[in-house]
Design an enzyme around this catalytic site. Structure first.
Site, mmCIF file in Angstrom:
data_model
loop_
_atom_site.group_PDB
_atom_site.id
_atom_site.type_symbol
_atom_site.label_atom_id
_atom_site.label_comp_id
_atom_site.label_asym_id
_atom_site.label_seq_id
_atom_site.Cartn_x
_atom_site.Cartn_y
_atom_site.Cartn_z
ATOM 1 N N GLN A 2 0.872 -1.169 0.000
ATOM 2 C CA GLN A 2 0.000 0.000 0.000
ATOM 3 C C GLN A 2 0.913 1.225 0.000
ATOM 4 O O GLN A 2 1.455 1.614 1.035
ATOM 5 C CB GLN A 2 -0.923 -0.041 1.221
ATOM 6 C CG GLN A 2 -1.784 -1.315 1.264
ATOM 7 C CD GLN A 2 -2.857 -1.364 0.187
ATOM 8 O OE1 GLN A 2 -3.729 -0.509 0.128
ATOM 9 N NE2 GLN A 2 -2.776 -2.372 -0.698
ATOM 10 N N ALA B 230 -11.672 3.163 4.199
ATOM 11 C CA ALA B 230 -10.758 2.233 3.535
ATOM 12 C C ALA B 230 -9.874 2.957 2.514
ATOM 13 O O ALA B 230 -10.022 4.161 2.281
ATOM 14 C CB ALA B 230 -11.561 1.128 2.856
ATOM 15 N N HIS B 231 -8.986 2.207 1.893
ATOM 16 C CA HIS B 231 -8.020 2.824 0.987
ATOM 17 C C HIS B 231 -8.668 3.448 -0.238
ATOM 18 O O HIS B 231 -9.624 2.931 -0.775
ATOM 19 C CB HIS B 231 -6.902 1.850 0.591
ATOM 20 C CG HIS B 231 -7.315 0.556 -0.011
ATOM 21 N ND1 HIS B 231 -6.412 -0.416 -0.325
ATOM 22 C CD2 HIS B 231 -8.522 0.055 -0.333
ATOM 23 C CE1 HIS B 231 -7.048 -1.440 -0.826
ATOM 24 N NE2 HIS B 231 -8.310 -1.193 -0.841
ATOM 25 N N ASN B 232 -8.124 4.598 -0.613
ATOM 26 C CA ASN B 232 -8.540 5.311 -1.827
ATOM 27 C C ASN B 232 -9.940 5.903 -1.768
ATOM 28 O O ASN B 232 -10.463 6.364 -2.783
ATOM 29 C CB ASN B 232 -8.387 4.409 -3.060
ATOM 30 C CG ASN B 232 -6.942 3.999 -3.236
ATOM 31 O OD1 ASN B 232 -6.567 2.868 -2.964
ATOM 32 N ND2 ASN B 232 -6.121 4.942 -3.612
#
Lengths: 338, 338, 338
Positions: free
Chosen positions: B193, B234-236
């Site tokens: 990540q 969460a990511h993005n």
């Protein structure tokens, strides 16, 4: 510990040989020196084959077992008490770890134990018999009353009060700001959160739970409340005495939860509601309005195989149309009959 | 502070005596020296009996009260501003606590305050007016801009950027790895990540919330966003400016939330969705597809007494059959009529 | 790294020029020196316009692109492996930070790295190649096996065991007491939690997740399990090998989750259930009974515009009445026909 000594301390009726036990264990994996219990009669068949040294049995149970046993009206509670006898909590080791930081005006009892890298801020009071383990932040003017145990990595914001014999698990945050914001033409203005968190006696708070301080008045957790992990308690919530709440529950601002309630895991209680005493809320249920009568309340959308479940969702969207169709049919039949 | 001084600073219209107030309080518990407010007209009757020294009232309210008062078009917002005047945030006390650890290449402004046992890693930049309280980890190359307040026990992973006047509450984790895994014949392979978390100005992040770093691009929280406790981002994910999200909400990877949205407690937004600006999502609602139009969206399964609710679940499972039965009836009636 | 070197290490088929790449990036934002991938064919059109230096493509894809490329049967997995080559995890820097506290009987390998303000308690064992970052509490007699990485601010209670190559993110609590209480005439009696948490190899645990120790036996997370953020794992749960669980999931006590399962975000699994191997549970689904067959299981109440959704809730409450009305109609028609 001999069974007779257990019975002397806890009551119940001893039958069979007066053996020694050193630990508790489940019926199916218990072995030499261990005492098991039968609480749920579903497991009765395990009693006859258990390798436990002794078993705690309910009254009037029909079981093929003549070994050492204690008869109790409530075997699960009895087991809890036996386990507490056999597994006493570690003794407090009074003293302040050399790496801890105690502000000059904090008052730490010489009978309290303070762990590594813990900071106790100005005006905080730590009573006798308290353990504040490592990496905790005890904010200014916080009061922690006697025999309370605070596990590593707990944060208590300024001014909050913790009662006696409370257990606070790691990652808990007590007294963070409530979510108080007012809208100013699209932008949010923060409302200072000037209340506190007041926690009664004999409360337990599970890992990573959060309890926000009140906006103006206080957030209150009454005596004997038991909170599991990852519970969110918003500002100005009141949780009545002896209520038990399972993991992942969220309670929104100013909700008042009664005494002797239970709330199942993952439930959400909306804000500004009142829940009566002795209410049980099922897991996963969203409580959208006040509950005035004791009882069990549930709102669980059934799960199914994926394709089947997707059809249920479609059908729910068509419910209005279905009801209309039934009304049309009813009207047609009525016309025919007249 | 005199009411006239408050009106001078915040506007509004003063009526009655120009008294001094020292604190805000709710109508029903306010007392000497306290100023209350009437926002929800449900509580109008409390105004006539309040013991508050003064009250903030809306325009054109029919109320039996002739005491000191300030008339405002938006009493709740006005109260927020009065409370901020009476409860200013504590001043920064510039300096580094003697127990803190500052890596040799970190740059900490001499006007910043660093608490006990906090570590600031290599290359991190802490601007003027920033408070990083006790037990925080500020990772390598993190940038924290001016006047931001980071409460105790916060973790910021390497490379993340925090804007100005941000408040980060205890237990928050910013920049942990997103949940990026690829399946290799049943086993999971971790995807590095390598993005960051970028947080704008005037953001507040509640206790124990988590914001993952991007997988490749960044996770972005825009200006003025307010996050309550125990929120998972969460990511993005991108959260648009001035959106407010209540506790226990989960937002899955790559979801794009618009500006000026609100999301109620316990809602879940699935991944790779887009939510338009000015969308309100109700508490407990699961958002399974993109929302393209402003408005309020809800998906709440009703709760009921347990036995009643269980029947609803059974009936939902039989909905397909019920619809089939209605179709049969419709067909029979049609046949009769023809 | 040259594409030919990547293909040498990872397989796949090189086509076009053998360029150098230094980083991965998504198709739409990739630029000089970056390698992108096409996994979901929805994005095929982005390949022809990408500025990436190279692209990982699936077999048999119809795309207008003649640039440098690697053909792979599983581009997403291939990309994960390329990213791992280009972004190796930071090397361990063996040594103990001068501010850390290591109890006298703890055994820390000279090849382990211990961060600032971390405490390692008596009897704990930290193997070679392990990183325990800053502000961690490693309880008495904990064992952390080789090459495991523990991020800042993690708490591991006494006696727990962590396998090899595990990654534990910030704010995680491992081994806190399970929620074991017995009722004694309305008051709750705590049941000592004497089991441990046993974590296998190659497990990853997301930020602020919590895993409770067993009541009597252990809580077990098997090899290769991947847990996202804010997951609650209650006492005596067993999670089978290679199962992946998304954020905000709660798993109640003694649930047994199979191997190779996936659980979507915000799902809740009730206690004492068994979930078979290779079961997929959809996001937001509440699992109320055991699942014995592999497959995908869902229980998602549909969301809609608020007014529409409120009607659905009302209609669900009237489902029993609707079914009764249909039965009446059916009976009337039957009478007419006879």
């Amino acid at each position: 510990m001999k069974l007779s000594e257990i019975v002397r301390q806890l009551g119940g009726q001893l039958a069979g040989e007066d053996v020694d036990v050193i630990q508790v264990a489940p019926l199916d994996i218990a072995t030499v020196g261990q005492i098991a219990f039968l609480s749920n009669r579903k497991y009765t068949s395990q009693v006859s084959t258990t390798k436990a040294a002794a078993v705690i049995l309910p009254e009037n149970v029909d079981v093929d077992y003549a070994g050492p046993r204690i008869i109790s009206a409530n075997p699960y509670l009895y087991f809890a008490k036996v386990s507490t006898l056999l597994n006493p909590i570690p003794e407090v080791k009074p003293g302040i770890h050399p790496t801890a930081y105690i502000a000059s005006t904090a008052k730490v009892s010489p009978l309290a134990e303070i762990g590594a890298f813990t900071s106790i801020e100005d005006g905080a009071v730590i009573a006798a018999g308290v353990v504040v383990a490592s990496h905790c932040h005890v904010g200014a003017n916080v009061v922690v009353q006697q025999q309370t145990r605070i596990k590593p990595n707990v944060t208590i914001y300024e001014g909050c009060q913790i009662g006696e014999r409370v257990i606070v698990h790691s990652g808990v945050v007590i007294g963070s700001d409530g979510f108080g914001i007012a809208n100013d033409q699209g932008r949010w203005v923060k409302i200072p959160q000037i209340g506190r968190v007041i926690i009664g006696n004999d409360v337990e708070i599970g890992a990573n739970s959060t309890i926000d301080r009140g906006a103006m008045a206080d957030t209150v957790i009454e005596d004997g409340v038991k909170l599991d992990n990852q519970i969110q308690v918003a500002h100005n919530v009141v949780i009545g005495a002896h209520t038990a709440i399972a993991g992942c529950v969220g309670i929104a601002g100013s909700a008042k939860i009664g005494k002797y309630c239970t709330i199942g895991g993952g439930a959400i209680v909306l804000g500004h509601l009142s829940i009566a005493d002795r209410v049980n809320i099922s897991a996963g249920t969203l409580i959208t309005k006040s509950i005035k009568k004791p009882g069990t309340y549930t709102g669980i959308f059934p799960f199914d195989e994926h394709d089947v479940s997707i059809k249920h969702a479609v059908q729910i969207r068509q419910l209005g149309r279905l009801a209309d169709r039934v009304a049309v049919v009813e009207k047609l039949i009525k016309q025919e009959k007249s």
